[in-house]
Design a protein around this motif. Structure first.
Motif, PDB file in Angstrom:
ATOM      1  N   LEU A 200       0.688  -1.230   0.077  1.00  0.00           N
ATOM      2  CA  LEU A 200      -0.070   0.017   0.098  1.00  0.00           C
ATOM      3  C   LEU A 200       0.834   1.009   0.084  1.00  0.00           C
ATOM      4  CD1 LEU A 200      -2.880   1.073   0.014  1.00  0.00           C
ATOM      5  CD2 LEU A 200      -2.795   1.363   2.820  1.00  0.00           C
ATOM      6  N   ILE A 201       0.892   2.115  -1.105  1.00  0.00           N
ATOM      7  CA  ILE A 201       1.790   3.086  -1.222  1.00  0.00           C
ATOM      8  C   ILE A 201       1.125   4.446  -1.501  1.00  0.00           C
ATOM      9  CG2 ILE A 201       3.835   1.799  -1.989  1.00  0.00           C
ATOM     10  CD1 ILE A 201       3.180   2.713  -4.885  1.00  0.00           C
ATOM     11  N   ALA A 202      -0.494   4.378  -1.593  1.00  0.00           N
ATOM     12  CA  ALA A 202      -1.227   5.650  -1.934  1.00  0.00           C
ATOM     13  C   ALA A 202      -2.482   5.504  -1.332  1.00  0.00           C
ATOM     14  CB  ALA A 202      -1.165   5.836  -3.344  1.00  0.00           C
ATOM     15  N   LEU A 203      -2.998   6.292  -1.150  1.00  0.00           N
ATOM     16  CA  LEU A 203      -4.368   6.726  -0.482  1.00  0.00           C
ATOM     17  C   LEU A 203      -5.429   7.751  -1.206  1.00  0.00           C
ATOM     18  CD1 LEU A 203      -3.769   6.523   3.396  1.00  0.00           C
ATOM     19  CD2 LEU A 203      -4.565   4.476   2.053  1.00  0.00           C
ATOM     20  N   HIS A 204      -6.566   7.294  -1.508  1.00  0.00           N
ATOM     21  CA  HIS A 204      -7.632   8.366  -1.950  1.00  0.00           C
ATOM     22  C   HIS A 204      -8.681   8.373  -0.700  1.00  0.00           C
ATOM     23  CE1 HIS A 204      -6.602   8.144  -6.409  1.00  0.00           C
ATOM     24  NE2 HIS A 204      -5.677   9.049  -5.768  1.00  0.00           N
ATOM     25  N   LEU A 205      -8.641   9.464  -0.060  1.00  0.00           N
ATOM     26  CA  LEU A 205      -9.503   9.495   1.071  1.00  0.00           C
ATOM     27  C   LEU A 205     -10.848  10.426   0.909  1.00  0.00           C
ATOM     28  CD1 LEU A 205      -6.856   9.997   3.779  1.00  0.00           C
ATOM     29  CD2 LEU A 205      -7.948   7.711   3.118  1.00  0.00           C
ATOM     30  N   HIS A 206     -11.942   9.773   0.895  1.00  0.00           N
ATOM     31  CA  HIS A 206     -13.099  10.604   0.710  1.00  0.00           C
ATOM     32  C   HIS A 206     -14.417   9.886   1.301  1.00  0.00           C
ATOM     33  CE1 HIS A 206     -14.060   8.556  -3.263  1.00  0.00           C
ATOM     34  NE2 HIS A 206     -12.752   8.286  -3.140  1.00  0.00           N
ATOM     35  N   ASP A 207     -15.574  10.343   1.500  1.00  0.00           N
ATOM     36  CA  ASP A 207     -16.675   9.575   2.035  1.00  0.00           C
ATOM     37  C   ASP A 207     -17.881   9.521   1.180  1.00  0.00           C
ATOM     38  OD1 ASP A 207     -17.914   8.296   4.184  1.00  0.00           O
ATOM     39  OD2 ASP A 207     -17.466   9.767   5.515  1.00  0.00           O
ATOM     40  N   ASN A 208     -18.747   8.667   1.442  1.00  0.00           N
ATOM     41  CA  ASN A 208     -20.027   8.422   0.957  1.00  0.00           C
ATOM     42  C   ASN A 208     -21.105   7.709   1.765  1.00  0.00           C
ATOM     43  OD1 ASN A 208     -19.568   5.767   0.378  1.00  0.00           O
ATOM     44  ND2 ASN A 208     -18.294   6.318  -1.169  1.00  0.00           N
TER      45      ASN A 208
END
Length: 289
Positions: A200-208
């Motif tokens: 795991l080298i990257a994150l896309h953080l957001h909600d729904n």
């Protein structure tokens, strides 16, 4: 508190790239992911112009170390010409991002023909593996690593991504967890994170608000339930379980950007207030004593 590298997509700072850089730095952001729209701008520049752009945003105090590679392409397309075009475009974006000092490039893996055009899923998987194998070879001697991103339909969880990476024999390919995409599936973020580990080298953080509530019966690239909003829902309301995700990230000693993948948050008059709030919220969620 242990300060994490809280980041946000550059588009959240403004439609125009340099206005975005100014807004982000004024609001305390030291890190960012270059968004698709701003990535398109950088691809269109000359090498000298990109070198100057990098000097300028680094001098402003912003480290852009993660980027979203071109979307609306399909690395598993059964049409040879289409897949070759997708690979050529991806290589161009990779080379551009490497010049900018970006070390993690997130990309969707495609594979929609297996769902919507009756192409055998095994054939699509083999094509995805071949594409990723080529990208792994292209980046073998680069600081930049490609990170395969989960999508709600063709790669809903970790097993689908690992099948491509392992099938390609690509030990330098990483994973980008899009936590909002994952929230539109039955999969759990903490389990995904622990399973991915050092890949795991990257994150896309957001909600729904959770799993799909609108039908989706045609091939496309956009999900109506993929709202890309800040972390405001509780798990009881269908939102991401941020506490569980944060604990799992701490457990694997994740060291990349804690990047919020958000678009334009609204009028300029309130943008900086929102960005300051988001940075504080990120630290509160992910910083451990």
């Amino acid at each position: 508190m242990n300060e994490k590298k809280i980041a946000v997509s550059t588009e959240a700072g403004g439609k125009e790239f340099w206005a975005a850089v100014e807004n982000l730095t004024k609001c305390g952001f030291e890190y960012a992911e270059i968004s698709l729209s701003h990535g398109e701008v950088m691809v269109g520049l000359s090498a000298n112009e990109r070198q100057e752009a990098r000097r300028r945003f680094e001098d402003a105090g912003l480290k852009i170390t993660q980027g979203h590679l071109r979307n609306r392409i399909d690395l598993g397309n059964a049409l040879t010409a289409k897949r070759q075009e997708a690979l050529d475009i991806t290589r161009q974006w990779i080379d551009t991002y490497a010049e900018l000092g970006i070390t993690a490039g997130a990309i969707h893996v495609g594979g929609w023909q297996a769902l919507y055009e009756n192409i055998p899923s095994q054939q699509v998987l083999e094509l995805q593996c071949d594409s990723v194998r080529q990208l792994a070879e292209h980046t073998r001697n680069m600081p930049l690593r490609v990170a395969l991103e989960n999508t709600p339909d063709t790669a809903p969880g970790l097993p689908e991504l690992l099948a491509i990476i392992d099938g390609a024999g690509a030990d330098n390919i990483g994973i980008c967890l899009d936590i909002g995409h994952l929230n539109l599936t039955p999969n759990q973020a903490d389990e995904f994170i622990r399973g991915a580990g050092k890949r795991l080298i990257a994150l896309h953080l957001h909600d729904n608000t959770g799993m799909h509530v609108t039908a989706r019966d045609t091939m496309g690239f956009w999900y109506k339930d993929d709202l890309h909003i800040p972390p405001i829902f509780s798990p009881k309301k269908g939102g991401v379980d941020w506490n569980a995700a944060a604990a799992a990230l701490a457990e694997i000693a994740y060291s990349g950007l804690y990047n919020f993948e958000l678009g334009n948050p609204g009028p300029d008059s309130s943008r900086r207030d929102f960005l300051r709030w988001l940075r504080t919220a990120g630290q509160n969620i992910f910083s451990c004593p």
